[in-house]
Design a protein around this motif. Structure first.
Motif, PDB file in Angstrom:
ATOM      1  N   TYR A  19       0.828  -1.218   0.000  1.00  0.00           N
ATOM      2  CA  TYR A  19       0.000   0.000   0.000  1.00  0.00           C
ATOM      3  C   TYR A  19       0.858   1.262   0.000  1.00  0.00           C
TER       4      TYR A  19
ATOM      5  N   ALA B 119      -7.582   0.916  -4.225  1.00  0.00           N
ATOM      6  CA  ALA B 119      -7.953   0.533  -2.860  1.00  0.00           C
ATOM      7  C   ALA B 119      -8.208   1.737  -1.957  1.00  0.00           C
TER       8      ALA B 119
ATOM      9  N   VAL C 103     -11.494  -5.632   2.004  1.00  0.00           N
ATOM     10  CA  VAL C 103     -10.258  -6.079   1.358  1.00  0.00           C
ATOM     11  C   VAL C 103     -10.528  -7.306   0.490  1.00  0.00           C
ATOM     12  N   ASP C 104     -11.377  -8.214   0.967  1.00  0.00           N
ATOM     13  CA  ASP C 104     -11.715  -9.391   0.161  1.00  0.00           C
ATOM     14  C   ASP C 104     -12.415  -8.985  -1.135  1.00  0.00           C
TER      15      ASP C 104
ATOM     16  N   GLN D 261     -12.097  -6.087  -2.591  1.00  0.00           N
ATOM     17  CA  GLN D 261     -11.081  -5.416  -3.406  1.00  0.00           C
ATOM     18  C   GLN D 261     -10.249  -6.435  -4.174  1.00  0.00           C
ATOM     19  N   ARG D 262      -9.835  -7.480  -3.486  1.00  0.00           N
ATOM     20  CA  ARG D 262      -9.022  -8.501  -4.150  1.00  0.00           C
ATOM     21  C   ARG D 262      -9.823  -9.219  -5.229  1.00  0.00           C
TER      22      ARG D 262
ATOM     23  N   ALA E 212      -6.549  -4.920  -5.215  1.00  0.00           N
ATOM     24  CA  ALA E 212      -5.943  -5.172  -3.903  1.00  0.00           C
ATOM     25  C   ALA E 212      -5.139  -3.963  -3.429  1.00  0.00           C
TER      26      ALA E 212
END
Length: 430
Positions: free
Chosen positions: A353, A383, A392-393, A395-396, A401
């Protein structure tokens, strides 16, 4: 353009829908900056309002400048008609509006633009609609997600942000078996690289803000109707197959045939939702379409060079560009996007990040903006911006991510873009 020869894409992107202005002879389509249009007489007005005659009433519904753009995009996509509106998000709601109702659902790819995921997972619930997100590479999961209340399947031809290519032929076979329409967002590919209707799509939606306009000046959207779906085959789509109370019981599919969805989009969708494209925006987009093929060729050429360089760079974990031989989607390029994999992809930066933030801040040619499809090269850390509202899940799953940046490659000199990325990666990894 008149019926006759079959014209090539380069000719249609300039001429489709446009004719010299009959009043002045103006060769470029005028901007008809007017709200209303004078009727010939009372009978003419009544015929227009009864949908017995096609013409211009009020610019919330129809406008001559916008009409040219609608015809041009529909022609380039191989559809029978189009409805332009105020944005890509508006186009998605316009596409779903005639199909949906409380308690009904759509099945959508998990690889979508973050704003679309938010719209489908949160906003449409206010209408009583639901959405099930599925990995569209898992065809069995797509089939299993469709139930008796499903009214559409939705995906992107080239998914934003990762540049993943959807197997439209396989997905359309599933939607056909279920008797429901396939809606394809073709924003990232444009009809120059992909024509979803040729792969079984019922409807095609665009954010015309992006590649179709190509210069980052105006927002807009469009829904293109293939004209191939039988809306009366069952009772799932009463808005199109059953009597419409607002028009004295008129049945859109029975009356307008292949153009049923297009007429409904104007007569009901624009009338009641009011998601109108303004004529100046249509004018900018018309000018953009005139160079679409030239720009897309350069976008692809540059993306291939930049992605290949990034893939070899030790400061990068991976690149998702489907034009790379290492991509699991490389084999789909020739089938779905035979002229190239587009200009959009993501890059995973070593350092996660924080390194992504440093990279974005250090770039000089690339612009840090929430847009894509510009002649200028653009970058964003999804993100922390476009996909910020997602877990986050999520996003992935969407290809955004925390360690990933999205890059939209423009039409500049590819060597200059590589040099800019090189110096910024050095600062990001220091």
């Amino acid at each position: 353009m008149t019926d006759g020869p079959t014209y090539g894409f380069d000719t249609l992107q300039i001429h489709a829908g446009a004719r010299p202005d009959p009043a002045t002879g103006a060769r470029q389509t005028p901007i008809h900056q007017t709200t209303a249009y004078v009727f010939r007489d009372a009978d003419h007005a009544a015929a227009l309002f009864n949908l017995q005659e096609v013409g211009f009433i009020y610019s919330r519904l129809t406008n001559p400048t916008v009409a040219v753009l609608q015809e041009r995009i529909a022609t380039l996509e191989g559809g029978v008609g189009g409805v332009c509106c105020s944005s890509g998000h508006a186009a998605q709601i316009m596409a779903l509006f005639p199909l949906m109702g409380p308690g009904l659902n759509i099945v959508a790819s998990s690889r979508l633009y973050g704003g679309t995921i938010t719209q489908f997972s949160q906003t449409i619930k206010r209408f009583g609609w639901e959405c099930t997100f599925v990995d569209f590479d898992d065809l069995d999961a797509v089939k299993a997600a469709i139930d008796d209340n499903t009214r559409a399947v939705f995906c992107e031809a080239i998914a934003n942000p990762g540049g993943y290519i959807t197997d439209l032929d396989a997905i359309s076979a599933i939607s056909d078996d279920a008797g429901i329409p396939l809606i394809v967002d073709n924003t990232s590919a444009t009809p120059y690289l992909c024509r979803p209707i040729e792969h079984g799509a019922t409807l095609v939606v665009h954010s015309t803000t992006k590649y179709l306009t190509g210069n980052g000046t105006v927002t807009g959207g469009c829904v293109v109707d293939s004209g191939k779906f039988d809306w009366s085959a069952n009772d799932k789509f009463p808005s199109l197959s059953q009597p419409e109370p607002a028009y004295h019981g008129l049945k859109f599919h029975e009356t307008f045939g292949p153009l049923a969805f297009t007429f409904h989009g104007i007569a009901i969708g624009l009338r009641d939702l009011g998601m109108t494209m303004n004529p100046q925006a249509a004018h900018y987009t018309l000018m953009g379409t005139e160079t679409l093929s030239l720009r897309m060729e350069r976008h692809v050429e540059n993306a291939e060079k930049v992605a290949a360089w990034l893939e070899k760079d030790p400061r990068v974990d991976y690149v998702t560009y489907a034009g790379l031989k290492s991509s699991p989607y490389h084999d789909r390029v020739k089938k779905i996007c035979p002229k190239g994999a587009g200009g959009l992809f993501t890059v995973a930066v070593k350092g996660g990040y924080d390194a992504c933030v440093k990279l974005v801040n250090a770039l000089e040619i690339f612009s840090h903006v929430a847009n894509l499809g510009d002649t200028r090269s653009l970058i964003i850390h999804s993100a922390s911006t476009t996909h910020r509202q997602l877990t986050v899940d999520q996003q992935r799953a969407a290809g955004a991510a925390p360690e990933v940046v999205r890059i939209s490659i423009g039409t500049e000199d590819a060597n200059d873009l590589i040099a800019d990325l090189d110096q910024a990666l050095s600062k990001a990894s220091s």
